[in-house]
Motif scaffolding. Structure first.
Motif, PDB file in Angstrom:
ATOM      1  N   GLU A  13       0.831  -1.204   0.000  1.00 57.32           N
ATOM      2  CA  GLU A  13       0.000   0.000   0.000  1.00 57.32           C
ATOM      3  C   GLU A  13       0.864   1.252   0.000  1.00 57.32           C
ATOM      4  O   GLU A  13       1.998   1.234   0.459  1.00 57.32           O
ATOM      5  N   GLY A  14       0.323   2.326  -0.522  1.00 58.27           N
ATOM      6  CA  GLY A  14       1.009   3.604  -0.567  1.00 58.27           C
ATOM      7  C   GLY A  14       1.193   4.050  -2.007  1.00 58.27           C
ATOM      8  O   GLY A  14       1.078   3.262  -2.942  1.00 58.27           O
ATOM      9  N   ARG A  15       1.475   5.325  -2.171  1.00 62.45           N
ATOM     10  CA  ARG A  15       1.718   5.884  -3.517  1.00 62.45           C
ATOM     11  C   ARG A  15       3.056   5.350  -4.012  1.00 62.45           C
ATOM     12  O   ARG A  15       4.056   5.403  -3.306  1.00 62.45           O
ATOM     13  N   LEU A  28       3.989   7.047   4.354  1.00 57.90           N
ATOM     14  CA  LEU A  28       3.358   8.103   5.134  1.00 57.90           C
ATOM     15  C   LEU A  28       3.882   9.436   4.627  1.00 57.90           C
ATOM     16  O   LEU A  28       5.098   9.631   4.559  1.00 57.90           O
ATOM     17  N   GLU A  29       2.987  10.316   4.235  1.00 61.59           N
ATOM     18  CA  GLU A  29       3.378  11.638   3.739  1.00 61.59           C
ATOM     19  C   GLU A  29       2.883  12.699   4.715  1.00 61.59           C
ATOM     20  O   GLU A  29       2.022  12.435   5.548  1.00 61.59           O
ATOM     21  N   SER A  30       3.440  13.885   4.604  1.00 58.27           N
ATOM     22  CA  SER A  30       3.101  14.946   5.548  1.00 58.27           C
ATOM     23  C   SER A  30       1.601  15.227   5.579  1.00 58.27           C
ATOM     24  O   SER A  30       1.060  15.547   6.631  1.00 58.27           O
ATOM     25  N   THR A  31       0.930  15.074   4.451  1.00 57.64           N
ATOM     26  CA  THR A  31      -0.519  15.309   4.434  1.00 57.64           C
ATOM     27  C   THR A  31      -1.260  14.264   5.261  1.00 57.64           C
ATOM     28  O   THR A  31      -2.313  14.547   5.826  1.00 57.64           O
ATOM     29  N   ASP A  32      -0.718  13.053   5.356  1.00 54.99           N
ATOM     30  CA  ASP A  32      -1.320  12.001   6.181  1.00 54.99           C
ATOM     31  C   ASP A  32      -0.957  12.185   7.648  1.00 54.99           C
ATOM     32  O   ASP A  32      -1.759  11.928   8.542  1.00 54.99           O
ATOM     33  N   PHE A  37       6.667  15.249   7.836  1.00 51.89           N
ATOM     34  CA  PHE A  37       7.301  13.939   7.953  1.00 51.89           C
ATOM     35  C   PHE A  37       6.892  13.087   6.766  1.00 51.89           C
ATOM     36  O   PHE A  37       5.729  13.087   6.365  1.00 51.89           O
ATOM     37  N   THR A  38       7.845  12.359   6.197  1.00 47.24           N
ATOM     38  CA  THR A  38       7.557  11.419   5.115  1.00 47.24           C
ATOM     39  C   THR A  38       8.330  10.141   5.369  1.00 47.24           C
ATOM     40  O   THR A  38       9.498  10.178   5.744  1.00 47.24           O
ATOM     41  N   LEU A  39       7.686   8.992   5.180  1.00 47.96           N
ATOM     42  CA  LEU A  39       8.325   7.694   5.330  1.00 47.96           C
ATOM     43  C   LEU A  39       8.209   6.949   4.005  1.00 47.96           C
ATOM     44  O   LEU A  39       7.113   6.803   3.469  1.00 47.96           O
TER      45      LEU A  39
END
Length: 71
Positions: A13-15, A28-32, A37-39
């Motif tokens: 899952e994820g972009r 995980l993006e900053s909007t989430d 923070f981005t993972l």
């Protein structure tokens, strides 16, 4: 008061982006996260040079290597 909520992302899952044999999935993006923070899940083929030496004025980077040896 802000409360941090858990964010679950399953395998696959994820972009997703793919280029030059490198696979990047944004888990995980900053909007989430509601925070700067981005993972990423970043997979590169053996002997891939990766990005050259560089500098981020407003960003920190951390690498957690699961397999292989960074060179």
């Amino acid at each position: 008061m802000n409360t941090i909520q858990p964010h679950f992302v399953q395998d696959g899952e994820g972009r997703h982006l793919s280029m030059m044999g490198v696979s990047v999935t944004f888990k995980l993006e900053s909007t989430d996260a509601g925070a700067p923070f981005t993972l990423w899940d970043y997979t590169a083929p053996p002997h891939f040079a990766g990005p050259g030496a560089h500098y981020h004025k407003f960003t920190d980077e951390t690498f957690y290597v699961l397999e292989g040896t960074p060179t």
